[in-house]
Scaffold this motif. Structure first.
Motif, mmCIF file in Angstrom:
data_model
loop_
_atom_site.group_PDB
_atom_site.id
_atom_site.type_symbol
_atom_site.label_atom_id
_atom_site.label_comp_id
_atom_site.label_asym_id
_atom_site.label_seq_id
_atom_site.Cartn_x
_atom_site.Cartn_y
_atom_site.Cartn_z
ATOM 1 N N ARG A 192 -0.685 -70.465 -45.009
ATOM 2 C CA ARG A 192 0.192 -71.635 -45.049
ATOM 3 C C ARG A 192 -0.531 -72.804 -44.411
ATOM 4 O O ARG A 192 -0.948 -72.747 -43.261
ATOM 5 C CB ARG A 192 1.513 -71.367 -44.330
ATOM 6 C CG ARG A 192 2.430 -70.465 -45.150
ATOM 7 C CD ARG A 192 3.872 -70.581 -44.719
ATOM 8 N NE ARG A 192 4.394 -71.941 -44.800
ATOM 9 C CZ ARG A 192 4.772 -72.540 -45.924
ATOM 10 N NH1 ARG A 192 4.664 -71.907 -47.080
ATOM 11 N NH2 ARG A 192 5.238 -73.770 -45.892
ATOM 12 N N THR A 193 -0.662 -73.867 -45.202
ATOM 13 C CA THR A 193 -1.356 -75.058 -44.714
ATOM 14 C C THR A 193 -0.387 -76.167 -44.347
ATOM 15 O O THR A 193 -0.809 -77.221 -43.887
ATOM 16 C CB THR A 193 -2.331 -75.578 -45.778
ATOM 17 O OG1 THR A 193 -1.607 -75.869 -46.985
ATOM 18 C CG2 THR A 193 -3.408 -74.540 -46.064
ATOM 19 N N ALA A 204 3.022 -68.391 -37.738
ATOM 20 C CA ALA A 204 3.399 -68.274 -36.326
ATOM 21 C C ALA A 204 3.887 -69.640 -35.887
ATOM 22 O O ALA A 204 3.137 -70.618 -35.937
ATOM 23 C CB ALA A 204 2.210 -67.832 -35.476
ATOM 24 N N ASP A 205 5.128 -69.734 -35.483
ATOM 25 C CA ASP A 205 5.701 -71.035 -35.158
ATOM 26 C C ASP A 205 6.633 -70.875 -33.959
ATOM 27 O O ASP A 205 6.830 -69.770 -33.449
ATOM 28 C CB ASP A 205 6.447 -71.602 -36.371
ATOM 29 C CG ASP A 205 6.267 -73.115 -36.531
ATOM 30 O OD1 ASP A 205 6.332 -73.819 -35.506
ATOM 31 O OD2 ASP A 205 6.060 -73.572 -37.671
ATOM 32 N N HIS A 206 7.198 -71.973 -33.512
ATOM 33 C CA HIS A 206 8.204 -71.885 -32.453
ATOM 34 C C HIS A 206 9.208 -73.001 -32.622
ATOM 35 O O HIS A 206 8.976 -73.976 -33.339
ATOM 36 C CB HIS A 206 7.572 -71.902 -31.066
ATOM 37 C CG HIS A 206 7.017 -73.219 -30.629
ATOM 38 N ND1 HIS A 206 7.435 -73.862 -29.476
ATOM 39 C CD2 HIS A 206 6.081 -74.026 -31.188
ATOM 40 C CE1 HIS A 206 6.764 -75.000 -29.340
ATOM 41 N NE2 HIS A 206 5.932 -75.118 -30.363
ATOM 42 N N LEU A 242 4.820 -66.452 -26.836
ATOM 43 C CA LEU A 242 4.212 -67.291 -27.866
ATOM 44 C C LEU A 242 2.910 -66.672 -28.375
ATOM 45 O O LEU A 242 2.635 -66.679 -29.584
ATOM 46 C CB LEU A 242 3.958 -68.695 -27.315
ATOM 47 C CG LEU A 242 5.212 -69.526 -26.986
ATOM 48 C CD1 LEU A 242 4.821 -70.824 -26.297
ATOM 49 C CD2 LEU A 242 6.022 -69.815 -28.247
ATOM 50 N N ALA A 243 2.115 -66.128 -27.456
ATOM 51 C CA ALA A 243 0.864 -65.492 -27.862
ATOM 52 C C ALA A 243 1.121 -64.266 -28.725
ATOM 53 O O ALA A 243 0.385 -63.993 -29.696
ATOM 54 C CB ALA A 243 0.045 -65.108 -26.622
ATOM 55 N N LEU A 244 2.185 -63.516 -28.410
ATOM 56 C CA LEU A 244 2.522 -62.337 -29.210
ATOM 57 C C LEU A 244 2.938 -62.737 -30.621
ATOM 58 O O LEU A 244 2.579 -62.067 -31.597
ATOM 59 C CB LEU A 244 3.648 -61.555 -28.533
ATOM 60 C CG LEU A 244 4.124 -60.296 -29.264
ATOM 61 C CD1 LEU A 244 3.001 -59.273 -29.382
ATOM 62 C CD2 LEU A 244 5.342 -59.691 -28.552
ATOM 63 N N VAL A 245 3.689 -63.824 -30.748
ATOM 64 C CA VAL A 245 4.073 -64.319 -32.064
ATOM 65 C C VAL A 245 2.830 -64.585 -32.911
ATOM 66 O O VAL A 245 2.749 -64.187 -34.081
ATOM 67 C CB VAL A 245 4.939 -65.593 -31.942
ATOM 68 C CG1 VAL A 245 5.055 -66.312 -33.283
ATOM 69 C CG2 VAL A 245 6.322 -65.245 -31.398
ATOM 70 N N VAL A 246 1.845 -65.251 -32.320
ATOM 71 C CA VAL A 246 0.608 -65.563 -33.047
ATOM 72 C C VAL A 246 -0.138 -64.281 -33.409
ATOM 73 O O VAL A 246 -0.606 -64.121 -34.552
ATOM 74 C CB VAL A 246 -0.285 -66.498 -32.209
ATOM 75 C CG1 VAL A 246 -1.634 -66.714 -32.900
ATOM 76 C CG2 VAL A 246 0.413 -67.844 -31.970
ATOM 77 N N GLY A 282 -2.445 -62.726 -41.896
ATOM 78 C CA GLY A 282 -3.811 -63.214 -41.793
ATOM 79 C C GLY A 282 -3.864 -64.604 -41.194
ATOM 80 O O GLY A 282 -2.848 -65.275 -41.051
ATOM 81 N N ARG A 283 -5.029 -65.035 -40.807
ATOM 82 C CA ARG A 283 -5.193 -66.345 -40.183
ATOM 83 C C ARG A 283 -4.912 -67.432 -41.187
ATOM 84 O O ARG A 283 -5.412 -67.386 -42.310
ATOM 85 C CB ARG A 283 -6.613 -66.505 -39.631
ATOM 86 C CG ARG A 283 -6.908 -65.636 -38.424
ATOM 87 C CD ARG A 283 -6.100 -65.993 -37.219
ATOM 88 N NE ARG A 283 -6.438 -67.303 -36.681
ATOM 89 C CZ ARG A 283 -5.832 -67.877 -35.639
ATOM 90 N NH1 ARG A 283 -4.823 -67.262 -35.059
ATOM 91 N NH2 ARG A 283 -6.217 -69.029 -35.192
#
Length: 374
Positions: free
Chosen positions: A4-5, A11-13, A361-365, A373-374
């Motif tokens: 997703r660009t 991964a969001d918040h 937040l790090a776990l979400v990422v 995938g990245r």
């Protein structure tokens, strides 16, 4: 899986972050007249710069200012609209948690004049954020138009100003369209409309409340969706808009319960947004079955599986299992991951530490990278 660009990201918040102690002290000092507004602004600037750096370091792409310049996720914005002020009367809101209830007295917004927007609300705040985001997309959160109406209903709108509610909605949505246009001129490409009403209305108790103040409990969400669409009509090209729906978030407590079944069909098929931040962090949020109404295409649902209401860290395996469960009702490529709400919808903040917030937040990422995938 396609990367997703544009927002929302895998991964969001949601947006708000725990206020650091030095910022809380500075707010108290400014309120008491011990420091100037300019001195408070300097403390805010420093805290926001640190928050931006933290978000970028954990790998988030949607970057907010943590709502550090606000006292509340919504009232700072609503009171900045022309024609709206705090009512003399206050209303009691009951929040719930595992230990019991918290009774919170809050002022209602009163519409005593013609609604408009003289200045770009949070414009300076967004400009500062944009200047300090090095890796990512600056994201601005504002309350949905529904939040001006939900708590007070007809009684909170002066009948001599707006004898017909359609006149009120016409002015309010026009003010939002102008606000959105101006944000686009400032370079905002990621806007989020926070809307508790669309989650509250799933709760029978909240629908009874709506009926008690003269609303239509069965169709109010449809009316709100229509007005949100009016507010977003003609939004700038390239601006992604999401909405966030939660059931209340104050000092680790909530207001409403129930799944999204009551609103899901209209929500997914009629609301003209690019993504939906939805909470599914515990049993009171219901199951994933309402996702069956998500149409095939570009719309994304951001699964709020990581709670912000307590510091205990979820396990990766549990999150992977729940994402798999959700994907039985909607395509995996139309799903993303986030915490279920902000960490600090008001200055009070939820009952967890800064380190616990960062770990979540790090776990979400980490989990999103593994799934998509990245």
């Amino acid at each position: 899986m396609a990367a997703r660009t544009k927002p929302p990201f895998r991964a969001d918040h949601v947006g708000s972050l725990l206020r650091p102690p030095e910022l809380l002290r500075a707010r108290e000092d400014a309120a008491a007249g011990r420091i100037t507004r300019e001195e408070l602004r300097t403390v805010e600037d420093s805290a926001i710069t640190d928050a931006v750096r933290m978000q970028e370091e954990v790998g988030l792409r949607g970057i907010t200012d943590g709502e550090f310049r606000r006292g509340s996720w919504h009232m700072d914005f609503i009171y900045a609209l022309d024609g709206i002020s705090a009512a003399d009367d206050k209303v009691k809101v009951s929040f719930h948690n595992e230990q019991g209830d918290i009774e919170f007295m809050t002022a209602l917004a009163y519409v005593g004049g013609k609604v408009g927007v003289s200045e770009t609300i949070f414009g300076d705040a967004f400009a500062f954020l944009s200047e300090h985001v090095a890796a990512g997309v600056p994201k601005l959160t504002i309350p949905s138009p529904s939040m001006v109406h939900y708590r007070g209903g007809r009684a909170a709108i002066d009948e001599s100003i707006y004898p017909d509610l359609e006149g009120f909605w016409s002015d309010l949505t026009a003010a939002y369209r102008e606000q959105v246009r101006r944000l686009g001129e400032l370079g905002c490409t990621y806007l989020q409309l926070d809307d508790t009403s669309l989650a509250y209305l799933n709760d029978p108790e909240q629908r009874r409340y709506v009926a008690s103040i003269g609303g239509d409990p069965d169709a109010q969400h449809v009316e709100y969706i229509r007005h949100i669409n009016e507010a977003l009509a003609g939004r700038p090209d390239g601006m992604s808009v999401t909405t966030h729906m939660c059931r209340g978030n104050f000092r680790s407590s909530w207001v409403a319960e129930g799944g999204y079944d009551h609103v899901a069909e209209a929500l997914f098929s009629e609301l003209d947004v690019d993504g939906y931040f939805m909470e599914w962090d515990d049993a009171r949020s219901g199951g994933f079955e309402p996702l069956r109404f998500l149409p095939d295409g570009e719309k994304q649902v951001v699964l709020g599986l990581v709670t912000t209401k307590r510091g205990t860290l979820e396990t990766k395996d549990d999150l992977l299992r729940r994402i798999e469960e959700a994907s039985a009702h909607a395509p995996l490529d139309q799903l993303c991951l986030s915490p279920q709400c902000g960490f600090s919808s008001t200055v009070d903040g939820n009952a967890l530490s800064y380190d616990e917030q960062v770990a979540k937040l790090a776990l979400v990422v980490e989990v999103a990278d593994e799934v998509w995938g990245r």
